[in-house]
Design an enzyme around this catalytic site. Structure first.
Site, PDB file in Angstrom:
ATOM      1  NE  ARG A 180      -3.693  -2.383   0.087  1.00  0.00           N
ATOM      2  CZ  ARG A 180      -3.442  -3.516  -0.583  1.00  0.00           C
ATOM      3  NH1 ARG A 180      -2.372  -3.588  -1.378  1.00  0.00           N
ATOM      4  NH2 ARG A 180      -4.232  -4.545  -0.501  1.00  0.00           N
ATOM      5  CB  SER A 229      -9.346  -1.218   4.011  1.00  0.00           C
ATOM      6  OG  SER A 229     -10.024  -2.334   3.489  1.00  0.00           O
ATOM      7  CD  GLU A 299      -5.623  -0.024   2.994  1.00  0.00           C
ATOM      8  OE1 GLU A 299      -6.246  -0.175   1.929  1.00  0.00           O
ATOM      9  OE2 GLU A 299      -5.387  -0.961   3.774  1.00  0.00           O
TER      10      GLU A 299
END
Length: 314
Positions: A180, A229, A299
């Site tokens: 990520r 998320s 995130e």
């Protein structure tokens, strides 16, 4: 002899001209998925990549720049976003099939659009994009992924407009992908991506996309005001399981809530502020750290500045 009145200070210089549209004080909460947060100081929608390059190259070097897609994984703080927010229009959303089982996708194209184009062309390996509710540009920047795959598995090269206004083609290796994360510098804007798939049948690809859609529907609060998320999965663990074990399922702060359906999603039940949502996320992090000794990493990207305390001005 009378003294001349003091001269008023000069107004701050605004951004350079743009052939597309440029709006001061533009509302971001109108399209950010949480439907919260303050305005952008400037919201720019360039006509094409040359327009964007000229615009960025002419901006003062100290003016902050960031690109925003559909705001599906973003908290915009209540005090708004200083500098320039770039939002690419539909002219950046084209998707074309190229020889060698490749797709070229504009950065404003949605993941589901790219996955569907790949399906129709019998190109496999892009089905997971059906489960990413954002744009390809955002997925390239953050190495977006789902269902065991991410952009690092697909990307051949990305076309980028740098903060200095240069149009460059970056091979995937230059983005320095990790979980990520990419090494794309602040202020650079992805405008296009070239993706590599494999051979597949339309029926098998469609079945996998349907499976992903059904799994998302069953496990995620898709019809809520959410940001996707919230926290990265720590090595060897699932963020949602740690959050659940720490007793955070359904936890609330005002109208901000930890989803009861999926603990790694935060919700705006209707009247939450961005500060409420972010504070709830920090409370979750604190509880998980106390319970499991694990520090969850955000995130969701959090941008902008907090609102000034009541009675104060900035």
């Amino acid at each position: 002899m009378s003294q001349a009145a003091p001269r008023a200070p000069a107004a701050p210089a605004g951004p350079a001209p743009l052939a597309g549209s440029l709006e001061a004080g533009a509302a971001l909460a109108d399209f950010i998925w949480f439907r919260t947060g303050g305005p952008a100081e400037w919201l720019a929608r360039p006509r094409d990549r040359a327009d964007l390059a000229g615009f960025l190259g002419a901006l003062p070097a100290d003016m902050p720049v960031m690109a925003v897609g559909v705001g599906s994984n973003l908290i915009v703080r209540d005090g708004g976003v200083p500098g320039v927010v770039i939002r690419l229009p539909k002219s950046f959303a084209t998707v074309t099939v190229e020889p060698g089982l490749r797709l070229r996708a504009g950065a404003a194209a949605m993941g589901i659009t790219v996955a569907s184009a790949a399906r129709d062309a019998g190109i496999a390996g892009l089905e997971f994009l059906r489960g990413i509710p954002g744009t390809i540009g955002g997925a390239v920047r953050m190495n977006g992924g789902a269902y065991g795959r991410d952009m690092a598995d697909l990307l051949i090269e990305a076309t980028v407009v740098t903060r200095a206004g240069a149009i460059e083609t970056w091979p995937a290796a230059r983005l320095g992908y990790s979980y990520r994360h990419s090494a794309l510098p602040e202020g650079a804007v992805v405008v296009e991506a070239l993706l590599q798939g494999g051979a597949g049948t339309v029926a098998a690809i469609a079945a996998e996309m349907d499976r992903i859609a059904a799994e998302r529907e069953a496990s995620q609060p898709l019809r809520a005001r959410t940001g996707g998320s919230t926290f990265k999965n720590p090595p060897g663990a699932k963020a949602w399981a740690l959050i659940d074990a720490a007793g955070c399922r359904g936890l609330r702060r005002g109208d901000a809530q930890v989803s009861e359906k999926h603990c790694n999603f935060l919700l705006n039940l209707g009247g939450a502020s961005s500060a409420d949502i972010e504070a709830l996320g920090e409370e979750v992090r604190g509880r998980v750290l106390a319970h499991a000794g694990v520090t969850l990493e955000w995130e969701i990207q959090r941008i902008g500045r907090a609102a000034a305390p009541e009675g104060e001005t900035r």
